[in-house]
Every structure is written in C-alpha cells, then in structure tokens.
Design a protein around this motif. Structure first.
Motif, short mmCIF file in Angstrom:
data_model
loop_
_atom_site.label_atom_id
_atom_site.label_comp_id
_atom_site.label_asym_id
_atom_site.label_seq_id
_atom_site.Cartn_x
_atom_site.Cartn_y
_atom_site.Cartn_z
N UNK A 158 -2.03 11.13 15.11
CA UNK A 158 -1.13 10.14 15.70
C UNK A 158 -1.68 8.72 15.56
N UNK A 159 -2.99 8.59 15.31
CA UNK A 159 -3.56 7.26 15.09
C UNK A 159 -2.94 6.61 13.87
N UNK A 160 -2.56 7.43 12.87
CA UNK A 160 -1.94 6.89 11.66
C UNK A 160 -0.58 6.28 11.96
N UNK A 161 0.06 6.71 13.06
CA UNK A 161 1.34 6.13 13.44
C UNK A 161 1.16 4.66 13.83
N UNK A 162 -0.04 4.27 14.16
CA UNK A 162 -0.31 2.90 14.58
C UNK A 162 -0.65 1.99 13.40
N UNK A 163 -0.60 2.53 12.19
CA UNK A 163 -0.86 1.72 11.00
C UNK A 163 0.48 1.34 10.37
N UNK A 164 0.75 0.04 10.31
CA UNK A 164 1.99 -0.47 9.74
C UNK A 164 1.65 -1.11 8.39
N UNK A 165 2.23 -0.58 7.31
CA UNK A 165 1.96 -1.12 5.97
C UNK A 165 3.18 -1.90 5.50
N UNK A 166 2.95 -3.15 5.13
CA UNK A 166 4.02 -4.00 4.61
C UNK A 166 3.58 -4.55 3.26
N UNK A 167 4.49 -4.49 2.30
CA UNK A 167 4.23 -5.01 0.96
C UNK A 167 5.01 -6.31 0.77
N UNK A 168 4.33 -7.34 0.25
CA UNK A 168 4.98 -8.62 -0.04
C UNK A 168 5.21 -8.72 -1.55
N UNK A 169 6.33 -9.33 -1.94
CA UNK A 169 6.65 -9.53 -3.36
C UNK A 169 7.54 -10.76 -3.46
N UNK A 170 7.95 -11.12 -4.65
CA UNK A 170 8.84 -12.26 -4.84
C UNK A 170 10.29 -11.79 -4.71
N UNK A 171 11.07 -12.18 -3.78
CA UNK A 171 10.78 -12.90 -2.56
C UNK A 171 11.23 -12.03 -1.39
N UNK A 172 10.37 -11.16 -0.93
CA UNK A 172 10.72 -10.31 0.19
C UNK A 172 9.57 -9.44 0.65
N UNK A 173 9.89 -8.55 1.58
CA UNK A 173 8.91 -7.62 2.14
C UNK A 173 9.49 -6.20 2.13
N UNK A 174 8.61 -5.22 1.99
CA UNK A 174 8.99 -3.81 2.13
C UNK A 174 8.04 -3.15 3.09
N UNK A 175 8.50 -2.54 4.18
CA UNK A 175 9.89 -2.54 4.63
C UNK A 175 10.26 -3.91 5.19
N UNK A 176 11.56 -4.22 5.23
CA UNK A 176 11.96 -5.54 5.73
C UNK A 176 11.94 -5.65 7.25
N UNK A 177 11.79 -4.52 7.95
CA UNK A 177 11.72 -4.58 9.41
C UNK A 177 10.90 -3.41 9.94
N UNK A 178 10.30 -3.62 11.11
CA UNK A 178 9.50 -2.59 11.76
C UNK A 178 9.80 -2.59 13.26
#
Length: 201
Positions: free
Chosen positions: A62-82
């Motif tokens: 469940x500790x892994x549930x506390x890790x939020x991974x966001x990727x930045x690119x031109x011009x946006x983010x994935x995922x766009x919301x958390x």
C-alpha cells in the motif's frame, strides 16, 4: 507319458506361480511410487507457504499507492489530474519526457514538504518562440535572467524542476481539501496548455 505330462503341468504351474509372485512383488515395489504423489502436494503446499512469506505484506504494497508519477512533455502532463487525501504523505515523481526544460508548480495548494530532492535551476529566460526554435534546432543568443526557483526552506507549495530526460521527486502532505491547478511556470507553457489538476479529498 502320464508322468511326462504331469511334469510339464507341474513346471507350467510353477512358472505361473512364480509369475504371479513376481507380479505381486512388482506391485509392492511400485506401491511407494503410488504414495509419492500424495507426498508431492504436501511438498508443494510447503513451498507455496514459503513463497508467500517472501511476498511483501499488504501494508508494504500500500506504500506504493502513495507514489504519484507524473510525466511532463510538450505541452502537457500525464496523467493530467490526480486525486489525493488530506493529511496523507505522498511522493510525487516528475519525469521530463520532453525535449526542453519543464517544471510542475501548484502555488495555491497548501502542503507540508517533508523531503525535497535535488533539482536543477531554471535555465536563462527565453520566450516560448525561442524554445520552439530550440526544438527545431535553430540557435539564438539568449539574454541571461534570474528566476525565483521557489525552493526556499519554508516552502509550503509544490514546485519541481526537471531538465529533458531528468526525474525529480518530493515528499509532501496536503494540508487542505479542494481542487487545485498545477502548471508549468516556464513562460508560455501554461498558456500552451501545460496544466493539470489536483483534487484533495
């Protein structure tokens, strides 16, 4: 003649008896092999139990549930919301998959920063059109400029910087509920659509 037939009969009977005894003997010898499959499931159960001991317990997973991974690119983010929970500690990992410098900023969200990873300074200021030229391989001379990198020790909001290909992280605890915006503070990026949302429940 009768004696001869009786002798053949006795020899035949003896051979049949020996054959039967040999058959019984071989079935007795194979009996332990029949018992082996009964023992194998017990061995398998023991091995499966040992394998389960090696698996992480639910609280560790469940500790892994506390890790939020966001990727930045031109011009946006994935995922766009958390969506996060108030008062819970999170590790936010930002990876810049773009070709130019990006950041992730959420100035209106009140957080307690518990760990700030090492991050690069913002590059010299340049306009959005200059960055497009850089992506296309056109070289220009840029005037140097300062940028408040937002990494003060008393920081109570999210601000992360990453060069192209770089991964950076922070740990933080959201201090309030609501819906908040995050964006790239590099000039022109937010206006080009580089923004997202954080909902705190």
């Amino acid at each position: 003649m009768e004696i001869k037939q009786k002798g053949i009969y006795l020899i035949g009977s003896a051979l049949v008896t020996i054959g039967l005894l040999a058959g019984c003997g071989s079935s007795e010898e194979s009996a332990p092999e029949k018992d082996k499959p009964v023992e194998e499931p017990k061995q398998q159960q023991k091995e499966e139990t040992e394998q389960q001991k090696d698996k992480p317990i639910a609280s560790e997973e469940s500790k892994n549930d506390n890790v939020i991974k966001i990727s930045a690119f031109e011009m946006g983010y994935t995922p766009p919301s958390v969506t996060l929970e108030e008062g819970k500690e999170y590790t936010l990992v930002l990876k810049n998959n773009g070709k130019i410098f990006h950041d992730l900023t959420a100035k209106k969200l009140d957080v307690k920063i518990t760990h700030m990873g090492k991050m690069p300074d913002h590059p010299e200021k340049m306009s959005f059109s200059d960055e497009i030229d850089k992506i296309l391989g056109l070289n220009k001379v840029h005037a140097s400029g300062s940028h408040d990198d937002g990494h003060g020790e008393e920081e109570n909001y999210i601000h992360m910087n990453a060069r192209s290909g770089q991964t950076v992280k922070i740990k933080f605890i959201p201090q309030e509920t609501g819906e908040f915006k995050f964006f790239c503070s590099v000039p022109g990026h937010e206006e080009a659509g580089m923004h997202g949302g954080i909902e705190i429940e």
